[in-house]
Design a protein around this motif. Structure first.
Motif, PDB file in Angstrom:
ATOM      1  N   SER A  19       0.863  -1.353  -0.017  1.00  0.00           N
ATOM      2  CA  SER A  19       0.049  -0.095  -0.097  1.00  0.00           C
ATOM      3  C   SER A  19       0.818   1.110   0.207  1.00  0.00           C
ATOM      4  O   SER A  19       0.564   2.139  -0.893  1.00  0.00           O
ATOM      5  N   GLN A  20       2.104   1.373   0.787  1.00  0.00           N
ATOM      6  CA  GLN A  20       2.711   2.257   0.979  1.00  0.00           C
ATOM      7  C   GLN A  20       3.369   2.639  -0.559  1.00  0.00           C
ATOM      8  O   GLN A  20       3.649   3.804  -0.831  1.00  0.00           O
ATOM      9  N   VAL A  23       0.690   3.905  -3.118  1.00  0.00           N
ATOM     10  CA  VAL A  23       0.289   5.320  -2.576  1.00  0.00           C
ATOM     11  C   VAL A  23       1.395   6.276  -2.966  1.00  0.00           C
ATOM     12  O   VAL A  23       0.991   7.394  -3.519  1.00  0.00           O
ATOM     13  N   GLY A  31      -1.945  12.405  -7.457  1.00  0.00           N
ATOM     14  CA  GLY A  31      -2.964  11.906  -6.515  1.00  0.00           C
ATOM     15  C   GLY A  31      -4.173  11.456  -6.747  1.00  0.00           C
ATOM     16  O   GLY A  31      -4.967  11.320  -5.862  1.00  0.00           O
ATOM     17  N   VAL A  35      -6.959   2.516  -3.741  1.00  0.00           N
ATOM     18  CA  VAL A  35      -6.523   1.546  -3.214  1.00  0.00           C
ATOM     19  C   VAL A  35      -7.377   0.417  -2.702  1.00  0.00           C
ATOM     20  O   VAL A  35      -8.364   1.055  -1.992  1.00  0.00           O
ATOM     21  N   MET A  67      -5.586   4.979   6.401  1.00  0.00           N
ATOM     22  CA  MET A  67      -5.073   5.386   5.030  1.00  0.00           C
ATOM     23  C   MET A  67      -6.270   6.545   4.253  1.00  0.00           C
ATOM     24  O   MET A  67      -6.075   7.295   3.614  1.00  0.00           O
ATOM     25  N   LEU A  71      -5.454  10.164   2.965  1.00  0.00           N
ATOM     26  CA  LEU A  71      -5.409  10.426   1.620  1.00  0.00           C
ATOM     27  C   LEU A  71      -6.541  10.886   0.659  1.00  0.00           C
ATOM     28  O   LEU A  71      -6.586  11.327  -0.336  1.00  0.00           O
ATOM     29  N   VAL A  76      -6.994  10.267  -3.342  1.00  0.00           N
ATOM     30  CA  VAL A  76      -6.702   8.700  -3.336  1.00  0.00           C
ATOM     31  C   VAL A  76      -7.801   8.030  -2.403  1.00  0.00           C
ATOM     32  O   VAL A  76      -7.892   8.360  -1.306  1.00  0.00           O
ATOM     33  N   VAL A  78      -9.422   4.703  -0.607  1.00  0.00           N
ATOM     34  CA  VAL A  78      -8.970   3.612   0.016  1.00  0.00           C
ATOM     35  C   VAL A  78     -10.021   2.943   0.591  1.00  0.00           C
ATOM     36  O   VAL A  78     -10.895   3.547   1.520  1.00  0.00           O
TER      37      VAL A  78
END
Length: 145
Positions: A19-20, A23, A31, A35, A67, A71, A76, A78
């Protein structure tokens, strides 16, 4: 407690690291993106003798929610999926009393198919789910209803 020598940290570390990386890539591209993490309904319900697995999936759910909050305003989204018993090689003995008892707890009385989970993931990746952020969506065949 557990039958396998894995710890919750090891089980959910891969989800965190992937995930890191995803992202970071999405944020470099202005951006915009999505996810979708895969957890398990056991992260919400637990399961006797599988505490290590349930704890790791609960960690994935918390990671997803955290997250999502961090985000969303960066473009983004999630979310995560919480499958129940899916017909995969992970379930080695499909005729064991323990597995059959679990399936009997579902309203549909059957295993889910991998394609059914894939359809949910595709929906969460699409613009059709553009208002979904931080959701943990169950796909369990009606477990417990």
């Amino acid at each position: 407690m557990s039958r396998e020598p894995r710890t919750p940290l090891v089980c959910s570390l891969g989800t965190f690291l992937v995930s890191q990386a995803v992202v970071k890539s999405l944020l470099k591209q202005e951006g915009h993106g999505v996810v979708v993490n895969i957890a398990s309904i056991l992260g919400r319900t637990g399961l006797r003798n599988y505490s290590h697995y349930a704890a790791s999936k609960g960690g994935v759910m918390a990671l997803t929610k955290s997250m999502a909050g961090e985000l969303a305003k960066k473009g983004v989204r999630v979310n995560c999926v919480l499958p129940g018993a899916i017909d995969t090689p992970l379930i080695k003995d499909k005729s064991s009393p323990e597995v059959l008892a679990y399936i009997a707890l579902t309203a549909l009385g059957r295993y889910g198919q991998p394609e059914e989970v894939a359809e949910l993931v595709a929906f969460l990746l699409s613009e059709k789910s553009s208002f979904m952020v931080g959701s943990c969506v169950e796909i369990t065949g009606g477990l417990g209803v």
